[in-house]
Scaffold this active site. Structure first.
Site, PDB file in Angstrom:
ATOM      1  N   VAL A 146       0.836  -1.195   0.000  1.00 37.43           N
ATOM      2  CA  VAL A 146       0.000   0.000   0.000  1.00 37.43           C
ATOM      3  C   VAL A 146       0.874   1.249   0.000  1.00 37.43           C
ATOM      4  CG1 VAL A 146      -0.159   0.025   2.537  1.00 37.43           C
ATOM      5  CG2 VAL A 146      -1.950   1.126   1.169  1.00 37.43           C
ATOM      6  N   CYS A 179      -4.949   4.303 -11.218  1.00 42.46           N
ATOM      7  CA  CYS A 179      -5.591   2.995 -11.023  1.00 42.46           C
ATOM      8  C   CYS A 179      -6.629   2.707 -12.104  1.00 42.46           C
ATOM      9  CB  CYS A 179      -6.204   2.893  -9.630  1.00 42.46           C
ATOM     10  SG  CYS A 179      -4.980   3.135  -8.316  1.00 42.46           S
TER      11      CYS A 179
END
EC number: 2.3.1.181
Length: 229
Positions: free
Chosen positions: A155, A172
């Site tokens: 992350v 993304c």
């Protein structure tokens, strides 16, 4: 309770770190400790296994690295806290979904520590601001690879960044998605002081502590054959 080591690797080239993650995972044995690496990268775009290169709109002079995690394209750079989770999920009894839930909950808890309200979005992994003028903007991204029941990648949490490279991509895979950092979100510590880039180490260890807490909370809550991807 299975311990998790925290290793602060500081600033490191992305490719070198990626290679090290793969090597660590390939060489794991039954007694290899679970580890979270805390890292800050020089500017780099990374593209996941199923990623579409068309989401890189304007490469400029920032390198693109194709990697073996899930997900599309993202950006890593100075002022971003990256936590890589090198875990034996079978040993911990964790499904991949439980791992994702733990990571997202840890980021939400970290942001709450700095008075930033955030949330998950169904079908869109990562963490998004849930209030304020930048409501809906993305502040953290995640991507994982599971090999032989063990995870790597992890992350990234935007702390105090030059956010302009995010305009060179569809973050993304989402066109026009606003991306912010903790500074933009008005993050403040318990004393009311605004956070800045100098808080990287402090924020990274808060995130690591929250990750460990969430992972330990979920440990052994699922059958040991959970992670098979």
């Amino acid at each position: 309770m299975i311990p998790i080591d925290i290793v602060e690797r500081g600033q490191q080239d992305y490719t070198a770190c990626f290679d090290a993650m793969q090597t660590f995972t390939a060489q794991r044995g039954p007694d290899t400790p679970d580890t979270i690496w805390l890292v800050e990268h020089p500017p780099v775009f990374t593209l996941g296994l199923a990623g579409d290169p068309a989401h890189l709109l304007a490469p400029g002079n920032i390198p693109l690295v194709k990697v073996d995690r899930g997900g599309q394209i993202t950006y890593h750079g100075p002022g971003q806290v990256v936590a890589y989770l090198l875990l034996d999920l079978r040993r911990r009894g964790l499904f991949v979904k439980a791992l994702v839930d733990a990571i997202e909950a840890a980021v939400i808890d970290t942001l709450a520590t700095y008075n930033v309200a955030s949330e998950r979005k169904a079908g869109a992994p990562g963490i998004y601001l849930s209030a304020g003028p930048h409501q809906g903007a993305k502040i953290a991204a995640l991507g994982l690879k599971i090999r032989n029941g063990c995870s790597y990648h992890g992350v990234s949490l935007n702390l105090a960044m030059d956010l302009s490279p995010f305009t060179q991509i569809n973050p993304c895979g989402y066109a026009g998605l606003e991306t912010v950092d903790m500074v933009t979100a008005g993050a403040r510590d318990a004393s009311g002081r605004a956070v800045d880039a100098a808080d990287w180490q402090r924020v990274s260890h808060v995130l690591a502590d929250r990750l460990v807490a969430q992972l330990q909370h979920r440990a052994n809550a699922h059958p040991a054959e959970a992670a098979t991807a």
